[in-house]
Every structure is written in structure tokens, then in C-alpha cells.
Enzyme design. Structure first.
Site, short mmCIF file in Angstrom:
data_model
loop_
_atom_site.label_atom_id
_atom_site.label_comp_id
_atom_site.label_asym_id
_atom_site.label_seq_id
_atom_site.Cartn_x
_atom_site.Cartn_y
_atom_site.Cartn_z
CB SER A 104 -0.96 0.00 1.18
OG SER A 104 -0.26 -0.12 2.39
CG LEU A 163 17.90 -4.28 4.61
CD1 LEU A 163 17.42 -3.15 3.70
CD2 LEU A 163 18.29 -5.51 3.78
CG HIS A 192 7.60 2.12 13.16
ND1 HIS A 192 7.81 0.75 13.06
CD2 HIS A 192 7.00 2.31 14.37
CE1 HIS A 192 7.36 0.16 14.16
NE2 HIS A 192 6.87 1.08 14.97
CB ALA A 247 -0.98 10.08 9.35
C1 GRF Z 1 2.72 0.52 7.06
O1 GRF Z 1 2.05 0.44 8.28
C2 GRF Z 1 4.10 1.07 7.31
O2 GRF Z 1 4.14 1.89 8.42
C3 GRF Z 1 4.90 -0.16 7.53
O3 GRF Z 1 4.33 -1.11 6.64
C4 GRF Z 1 2.96 -0.84 6.50
C5 GRF Z 1 2.52 -0.89 5.06
O4 GRF Z 1 2.78 -2.11 4.46
N1 GRF Z 1 6.29 0.09 7.35
P1 GRF Z 1 2.46 -2.26 2.90
O5 GRF Z 1 3.07 -1.07 2.19
O6 GRF Z 1 0.97 -2.26 2.72
O7 GRF Z 1 3.05 -3.56 2.48
#
Ligand code: GRF
Length: 196
Positions: free
Chosen positions: A16, A93, A107, A176
Site C-alpha cells: 500500500s 539490513l 513506521h 497520515a
Molecule cells: C505501514 O504500516 C508502514 O508503516 C509499515 O508497513 C505498512 C505498510 O505495508 N512500514 P504495505 O506497504 O501495505 O506492504
């Protein structure tokens, strides 16, 4: 740096965050180009999103674990990015010297609260709700060689409501994130441009 800054995006899941960056770069809201996607496993929905957007994508298998990080950065180097964007990337990493201060992570909490090993996805929001916190949010930071500890670029707050569930809180934090990540990337790209 090229006239159009180059981003390589690392994914482990639904993508996402990648989708938001695809849309923001396409609209010009984020003046940059996604030059590559690196996935830590096959079959994830993020790879389907990359393919639909016509992006170059590679899968780096985790085994053997000892060489995983090196192989990831070897794959990244092939795309010659200005910045590496961790987008739902779940693996620690070891950042090599040529990528120091050039790898960003987002995060879903206000770091340093609710970060660290094992704190990802729904677990973060469950922990926030269990703590009784009335504010949560997201944090963009430089990745270093431990989980969620690198220098913070920016944080965005969201309220936590008394009737929130992990799902409702997660949706508010994700909204956000969709603003915070492009804003942080724009800021870092502009600093990079001025430092060269
Ligand atoms: C989000 O909550 C982001 O903060 C964290 O991964 C989540 C999104 O995962 N780092 P994706 O992009 O849908 O795979």
C-alpha cells in the site's frame, strides 16, 4: 543527482505504501521516479502493484540469510537510486557505506514509542491501544542497522479515540503515512540536491 531523482522501493507485503508512491510520483506531487522495486518474496500483492505500474521488479530470496543484505544492496545498485525507500519491508539490513543516510523507513507509531523487533503491522496498534495512549501517528526515519532507531526525519500525529480498534486506528495512521512519506522524501531529496 539526475534531473529527476531516482527511488528504489523495497517491499515485503501488500504494497500500500508503494501504491501511494506510485500515485504521488505519477501526479507530480512527489517529483521523483521509481526506478526499481525489490521484494523479499514472490507472490506478494506489492509485486502485482509494481507490475501493473510497469515498474522493474526483482525478488531477492532470504536464504542464505548471511548474504541476504549484501544481495539486496547488489540488486539495489543495479537501479542506481538516489534514495532507497523501505515500504512495508520487514527485514533488518546492514546498510553499506555507499548507502548511509540514503535509506528511509516509515513506521506506524510515534518513535521511539512502539518500535523495535517484532513491532510491525497490527501489533503496533494493539500495543498503542493497550497502553491507553491518546495520540499515535507515524514516523519517517533513516534506517540504520537496528530496528526503528535511525535519525528521525518527521513524525505525524493522529488522535486515538476511546472506541478505536486496531483496524480503525491503523486506517487513520495509514492516511497520515500517505502524506508523511512523500513530504519526508521531498525534504531529503531537496537536502541531497543542495549538498551536491
Ligand atoms: C505501514 O504500516 C508502514 O508503516 C509499515 O508497513 C505498512 C505498510 O505495508 N512500514 P504495505 O506497504 O501495505 O506492504
Amino acid at each position: 543527482m539526475d534531473a529527476i531523482p531516482r527511488l528504489t522501493v523495497l517491499i515485503s507485503g501488500s504494497g500500500s505504501t508503494l501504491q501511494n508512491l506510485i500515485e504521488r510520483t505519477a501526479s507530480g506531487d512527489l517529483p521523483a521516479s521509481i526506478v526499481g522495486v525489490v521484494a523479499s518474496r514472490a507472490g506478494i500483492f506489492g509485486l502485482a502493484r509494481a507490475e501493473r505500474a510497469g515498474l522493474r521488479a526483482a525478488i531477492v530470496e532470504r536464504k542464505p540469510q548471511e548474504t541476504f543484505s549484501e544481495r539486496v544492496f547488489a540488486t539495489i545498485r543495479e537501479t542506481a537510486p538516489d534514495l532507497v525507500i523501505l515500504a512495508g519491508w520487514l527485514h533488518l539490513l546492514t546498510i553499506p557505506p555507499d548507502f548511509e543516510n540514503r535509506v528511509l523507513n516509515i513506521h506506524p507509531s510515534l518513535l521511539p514509542a512502539f518500535g523495535g523487533a517484532g513491532m510491525y503491522g497490527r501489533r503496533v496498534h494493539e500495543a498503542v491501544l493497550a497502553s491507553g495512549a491518546t495520540v499515535s501517528g507515524c514516523t519517517v526515519h533513516f534506517a540504520d542497522n537496528t530496528y526503528d532507531t535511525g535519525p528521525i526525519v518527521l513524525r505525524r500525529e493522529v488522535p486515538v479515540w476511546a472506541d478505536d480498534t486496531p483496524d480503525t486506528l491503523s486506517l487513520r495512521v495509514q492516511a497520515a503515512e500517505c502524506e508523511a512519506y512523500p513530504a519526508a522524501i521531498r525534504r531529503i531529496l531537496s537536502e541531497l540536491r543542495h549538498s551536491r
